[in-house]
Motif scaffolding. Structure first.
Motif, PDB file in Angstrom:
ATOM      1  N   VAL A 197       0.817  -1.167  -0.073  1.00 18.86           N
ATOM      2  CA  VAL A 197      -0.026   0.149  -0.012  1.00 18.86           C
ATOM      3  C   VAL A 197       0.855   1.320   0.140  1.00 18.86           C
ATOM      4  O   VAL A 197       0.487   2.309  -0.388  1.00 18.86           O
ATOM      5  N   GLN A 198       2.112   1.100   0.537  1.00 25.02           N
ATOM      6  CA  GLN A 198       3.044   2.169   0.426  1.00 25.02           C
ATOM      7  C   GLN A 198       3.250   2.688  -1.008  1.00 25.02           C
ATOM      8  O   GLN A 198       3.225   4.041  -1.378  1.00 25.02           O
ATOM      9  N   GLN A 199       3.475   1.555  -1.793  1.00 19.64           N
ATOM     10  CA  GLN A 199       3.895   1.768  -3.293  1.00 19.64           C
ATOM     11  C   GLN A 199       2.753   2.147  -3.938  1.00 19.64           C
ATOM     12  O   GLN A 199       2.766   3.234  -4.769  1.00 19.64           O
ATOM     13  N   LEU A 200       1.297   1.856  -3.489  1.00 20.33           N
ATOM     14  CA  LEU A 200       0.198   2.266  -4.195  1.00 20.33           C
ATOM     15  C   LEU A 200      -0.076   3.820  -3.936  1.00 20.33           C
ATOM     16  O   LEU A 200      -0.478   4.487  -4.841  1.00 20.33           O
ATOM     17  N   LEU A 201       0.170   3.876  -2.760  1.00 17.76           N
ATOM     18  CA  LEU A 201      -0.147   5.464  -2.315  1.00 17.76           C
ATOM     19  C   LEU A 201       1.059   6.502  -2.981  1.00 17.76           C
ATOM     20  O   LEU A 201       0.480   7.332  -3.509  1.00 17.76           O
ATOM     21  N   PHE A 202       2.203   5.929  -3.163  1.00 16.05           N
ATOM     22  CA  PHE A 202       3.191   6.690  -4.063  1.00 16.05           C
ATOM     23  C   PHE A 202       2.923   6.827  -5.304  1.00 16.05           C
ATOM     24  O   PHE A 202       2.762   8.065  -6.117  1.00 16.05           O
ATOM     25  N   ASP A 203       2.226   5.607  -5.988  1.00 13.51           N
ATOM     26  CA  ASP A 203       1.789   5.581  -7.306  1.00 13.51           C
ATOM     27  C   ASP A 203       0.568   6.691  -7.616  1.00 13.51           C
ATOM     28  O   ASP A 203       0.826   7.647  -8.372  1.00 13.51           O
ATOM     29  N   LEU A 204      -0.330   6.515  -6.631  1.00 13.01           N
ATOM     30  CA  LEU A 204      -1.660   7.491  -6.840  1.00 13.01           C
ATOM     31  C   LEU A 204      -1.124   8.713  -6.451  1.00 13.01           C
ATOM     32  O   LEU A 204      -1.677   9.826  -7.374  1.00 13.01           O
ATOM     33  N   ASP A 205      -0.490   9.230  -5.714  1.00 10.27           N
ATOM     34  CA  ASP A 205       0.212  10.477  -5.415  1.00 10.27           C
ATOM     35  C   ASP A 205       0.747  11.202  -6.593  1.00 10.27           C
ATOM     36  O   ASP A 205       0.489  12.476  -6.942  1.00 10.27           O
ATOM     37  N   ASN A 206       1.549  10.516  -7.232  1.00  3.01           N
ATOM     38  CA  ASN A 206       2.213  10.989  -8.333  1.00  3.01           C
ATOM     39  C   ASN A 206       1.436  11.129  -9.727  1.00  3.01           C
ATOM     40  O   ASN A 206       1.332  12.133 -10.427  1.00  3.01           O
ATOM     41  N   ALA A 207       0.527  10.128  -9.804  1.00  3.52           N
ATOM     42  CA  ALA A 207      -0.406  10.131 -10.984  1.00  3.52           C
ATOM     43  C   ALA A 207      -1.559  11.169 -10.735  1.00  3.52           C
ATOM     44  O   ALA A 207      -1.878  11.746 -11.671  1.00  3.52           O
ATOM     45  N   ALA A 208      -1.735  11.479  -9.549  1.00  2.00           N
ATOM     46  CA  ALA A 208      -2.836  12.469  -9.344  1.00  2.00           C
ATOM     47  C   ALA A 208      -2.475  13.794  -9.931  1.00  2.00           C
ATOM     48  O   ALA A 208      -3.224  14.807 -10.108  1.00  2.00           O
ATOM     49  N   LEU A 209      -1.072  14.163 -10.239  1.00  2.00           N
ATOM     50  CA  LEU A 209      -0.773  15.539 -10.520  1.00  2.00           C
ATOM     51  C   LEU A 209      -1.437  15.531 -11.879  1.00  2.00           C
ATOM     52  O   LEU A 209      -1.268  16.603 -12.456  1.00  2.00           O
ATOM     53  N   GLU A 210      -1.875  14.755 -12.627  1.00  2.00           N
ATOM     54  CA  GLU A 210      -2.361  14.898 -13.839  1.00  2.00           C
ATOM     55  C   GLU A 210      -3.770  15.745 -13.836  1.00  2.00           C
ATOM     56  O   GLU A 210      -4.211  16.142 -14.833  1.00  2.00           O
ATOM     57  N   SER A 211      -4.260  15.762 -12.653  1.00  2.00           N
ATOM     58  CA  SER A 211      -5.668  16.460 -12.731  1.00  2.00           C
ATOM     59  C   SER A 211      -5.681  17.341 -11.383  1.00  2.00           C
ATOM     60  O   SER A 211      -5.084  16.873 -10.385  1.00  2.00           O
ATOM     61  N   THR A 233      -4.221  23.697  -4.555  1.00  2.00           N
ATOM     62  CA  THR A 233      -5.020  23.324  -5.762  1.00  2.00           C
ATOM     63  C   THR A 233      -4.480  24.210  -7.087  1.00  2.00           C
ATOM     64  O   THR A 233      -4.560  23.877  -8.218  1.00  2.00           O
ATOM     65  N   GLY A 234      -3.913  25.222  -6.731  1.00  2.00           N
ATOM     66  CA  GLY A 234      -3.715  26.282  -7.703  1.00  2.00           C
ATOM     67  C   GLY A 234      -2.124  26.481  -7.920  1.00  2.00           C
ATOM     68  O   GLY A 234      -1.649  25.533  -8.786  1.00  2.00           O
ATOM     69  N   ALA A 235      -1.747  27.301  -7.156  1.00  4.07           N
ATOM     70  CA  ALA A 235      -0.060  27.497  -7.448  1.00  4.07           C
ATOM     71  C   ALA A 235       0.860  26.353  -7.307  1.00  4.07           C
ATOM     72  O   ALA A 235       1.565  26.239  -8.153  1.00  4.07           O
ATOM     73  N   TYR A 236       0.363  25.716  -6.076  1.00  3.43           N
ATOM     74  CA  TYR A 236       1.409  24.578  -5.666  1.00  3.43           C
ATOM     75  C   TYR A 236       1.126  23.380  -6.865  1.00  3.43           C
ATOM     76  O   TYR A 236       2.221  23.009  -7.131  1.00  3.43           O
ATOM     77  N   PHE A 237       0.035  22.991  -6.946  1.00  8.19           N
ATOM     78  CA  PHE A 237      -0.326  21.912  -7.737  1.00  8.19           C
ATOM     79  C   PHE A 237       0.496  22.125  -9.342  1.00  8.19           C
ATOM     80  O   PHE A 237       0.950  21.447 -10.057  1.00  8.19           O
ATOM     81  N   GLU A 238       0.172  23.421  -9.821  1.00  9.55           N
ATOM     82  CA  GLU A 238       0.814  23.881 -11.335  1.00  9.55           C
ATOM     83  C   GLU A 238       2.397  23.764 -11.250  1.00  9.55           C
ATOM     84  O   GLU A 238       2.820  23.327 -12.079  1.00  9.55           O
ATOM     85  N   ALA A 239       2.968  24.272 -10.084  1.00 12.09           N
ATOM     86  CA  ALA A 239       4.036  24.110  -9.829  1.00 12.09           C
ATOM     87  C   ALA A 239       4.859  22.777  -9.698  1.00 12.09           C
ATOM     88  O   ALA A 239       5.631  22.394 -10.552  1.00 12.09           O
ATOM     89  N   MET A 240       4.046  21.986  -9.188  1.00 15.01           N
ATOM     90  CA  MET A 240       4.478  20.462  -9.131  1.00 15.01           C
ATOM     91  C   MET A 240       4.202  19.773 -10.290  1.00 15.01           C
ATOM     92  O   MET A 240       5.280  18.862 -10.870  1.00 15.01           O
ATOM     93  N   LYS A 241       3.511  20.171 -11.414  1.00 12.84           N
ATOM     94  CA  LYS A 241       3.094  19.477 -12.415  1.00 12.84           C
ATOM     95  C   LYS A 241       4.485  19.957 -13.502  1.00 12.84           C
ATOM     96  O   LYS A 241       4.962  19.419 -14.303  1.00 12.84           O
TER      97      LYS A 241
END
Length: 593
Positions: A197-211, A233-241
């Motif tokens: 579940v650690q790996q799954l959480l990491f995977d979902l965290d990163n893939a979530a950057l798509e939206s 959800t605005g400035a930070y997410f855009e910067a991380m993407k």
């Protein structure tokens, strides 16, 4: 169990292995993991440029601008309040907004009220993923024509986390070419933690950057909601993407691997899919907790077929309380492992007969049979198509071996003559059923003896052995075999020596046959014992079979499916400690130390 229908060898599927875990078990285990793990908080700050746009600023640079005042430590303020030195420092800087957050579960939250982290979406093969934070603070400034009008500093309640929810297409998890190399390495993990579940959480965290995530747990339109929308959800997410960094810089914390052996099969490719639970009676898909997230694996650099829905459920409703999922190994792969391991014992029953027949001074004739070991590599062959015997065992491997030796001795011209020949054969078949492997083995010596025209022949020594290995699996995924005592049958013949043979050989054929039969029966018994002992040693050797996921799951049982896939029920390794104590506290359960 439904997994009895596992048929990965069907060309429609073709995966080397499948790990399937239920939505219910993923959520339960992920909640425990989040609750029991302390994650490092992430802090980020933004200034405002001359055009009023947010620009990231480092902590050190901001501290120089604010005379050492960290905005995250400053309480909310508005222009009707006196301007404190800290507010004055911020007013004299370019600071705009900031946040501090750490993923996890708030310490004061009722564990039974923790919302689901993942919801499996069958039709779109995606996951609704909710990012929860143990702590979250956001600070924003509101400016007017004459400077700072207000500062909002708000934190999520200690018992009610804010949630940031995204829908993640599972195919996106493995589409990470634009990510930094260190992130790619963790995303592409095919090692011991691939199914955790650690790996799954990491995977979902990163893939979530798509939206961009949707905020819940806070009233829309409130200052706090607006601040989160702008900052996180605005400035930070855009910067991380843009920089392709993981959400909140989360990294994987692997389990302690000391108690776990490496898996027999090394993953070389992996994909994810969602399978619905279909009620066998109603044919409805109305038990979402039993929907499964399926890891589709390839080994040995085999190609990984495209994701296809399975025609069976991996977990039944009757199994829901006892198991979290299933690991299934395609029959061809496990049978190949049996073939490679058990073939190592075949040299215990591969021997070349050496027949000698000679005279001394044309007076007396001598006979001798010996056996030389045949050390050349031997191997079982895979049976296709497979057949099932009357006992329900499906034969999957067989082996056949034959060697001949013969020699003439003496000469009829001198009245002393004869010959001796031996055909040695050995055979073995391996069959499987339920949680058992059955090995049937036979050795046989067919001998032809001619003593001055007195001839007899037959199976002087012939033995068959049946050994059954009952399989179980320990908690770490190591396959264990309980070996039954060999059931040995003596099929040796007592050749009928005709009166003519006795007459022509003056009865000496009896002595020859008795001597050879006694020798052959003794040595073939040794061959059989050696094989049985050798193959039993292989079954429980240090090279024993180990399921994948040994440091993620506890393994409960093992069985061959109706199509000979090797299947085991699994449960996630459960976190212990504070989460269990808190859950008991809220549920008024007494836990004994």
């Amino acid at each position: 169990m439904s997994a009895n229908q596992s048929n990965l060898g069907n060309p429609q599927y073709g995966y080397d292995l499948v790990v399937a875990t239920t939505q219910e078990s993923i959520n339960a285990t992920m909640k425990e993991y989040l609750y029991n793990t302390v994650f490092t908080p992430v802090k980020m700050y933004w200034n405002q440029d001359n055009d009023g746009n947010p620009v990231p600023v480092s902590y050190d640079d901001l501290m120089q601008q604010t005379n050492g005042t960290d905005p995250l430590t400053v309480h909310s303020w508005n222009s009707s309040d006196p301007m404190t030195p800290e507010i004055q420092n911020i007013n004299n800087s370019n600071f705009y907004f900031a946040f501090e957050a750490a993923i996890g579960i708030p310490s004061e939250m009722d564990p039974s009220q923790i919302p689901d982290i993942v919801t499996l979406q069958v039709n779109s093969n995606s996951v609704v993923f909710s990012l929860l934070c143990a702590q979250f603070t956001v600070v924003t400034c509101n400016f007017g024509r004459h400077g700072l009008l207000s500062l909002l500093n708000v934190s999520q309640p200690e018992n009610a986390p804010w949630m940031f929810t995204s829908t993640v297409a599972l195919k996106d998890i493995f589409d990470n070419e634009n990510l930094p190399p260190d992130v790619q390495k963790e995303l592409n993990n095919l090692g011991p933690n691939a199914f955790s579940v650690q790996q799954l959480l990491f995977d979902l965290d990163n893939a979530a950057l798509e939206s961009v995530p949707v905020i819940s747990g806070i009233e829309p339109g409130t200052p706090a909601y607006n601040a989160l929308s702008q900052v996180f959800t605005g400035a930070y997410f855009e910067a991380m993407k843009k920089t392709a960094q993981p959400v909140l810089n989360y990294s994987i914390l692997p389990n302690n691997p000391n108690d776990y052996d490496p898996s027999t099969f090394t993953l070389t490719d992996l994909a994810l899919e969602v399978s619905p639970y279909v009620d066998p009676t109603t044919k409805k898909q109305d038990v979402p907790d039993l929907n499964t997230l399926n890891y589709l694996g390839a080994i040995n650099d085999n190609s990984l077929p495209a994701s296809v829905q399975f025609s069976w459920n991996w977990i039944d409703q009757s199994e829901e309380a006892d198991f979290n999922g299933v690991v299934s190994i395609r029959s061809d792969n496990f049978i190949e492992w049996i073939r490679s391991q058990f073939s190592l014992s075949l040299n215990s029953i591969t021997f070349k007969p050496n027949c000698k027949c000679w005279d001394e001074n044309w007076i007396e004739l001598y006979y001798q049979i010996s056996f030389d070991p045949d050390a050349s590599p031997q191997s079982y062959s895979v049976i296709n198509p497979r057949t099932t015997d009357s006992g329900g065992f499906t034969q999957v491997l067989n082996f056949n071996y034959s060697q001949y030796s013969g020699q003439d001795g003496g000469s009829p011209w001198y009245g002393v003559w004869g010959n001796l020949s031996c055909t040695y054969t050995s055979a073995s078949t391996i069959a499987i059923k339920g949680n058992q492997i059955k090995v049937n083995t036979s050795v046989n010596a067919f001998v032809h003896v001619n003593v001055e025209g007195g001839v007899t022949e037959g199976n002087f020594a012939s033995y068959a052995s049946e050994v059954i290995y009952t399989l179980s699996v320990n908690q770490y995924g190591n396959l264990v075999a309980n070996v039954s005592p060999p059931n040995v049958t003596d099929n040796s013949e007592n050749p009928d020596i005709s009166g003519w043979s006795k007459f022509t050989s003056l009865g000496t054929v009896n002595d020859v046959i008795d001597a050879e039969r006694s020798y052959l029966q003794g040595i073939l018994t040794d061959f059989m014992d050696g094989f049985d002992n050798s193959i039993s040693g292989v079954a429980n050797s240090p090279q024993k079979f180990v399921f994948p996921g040994g440091n993620t799951f506890t393994f409960k049982d093992v069985v061959f499916s109706d199509y000979q896939d090797l299947v085991s029920h699994i449960t996630y390794v459960q976190p212990t400690g504070e989460y269990a104590q808190k859950l008991a506290q809220f549920n008024k359960i007494v836990i004994e130390e």
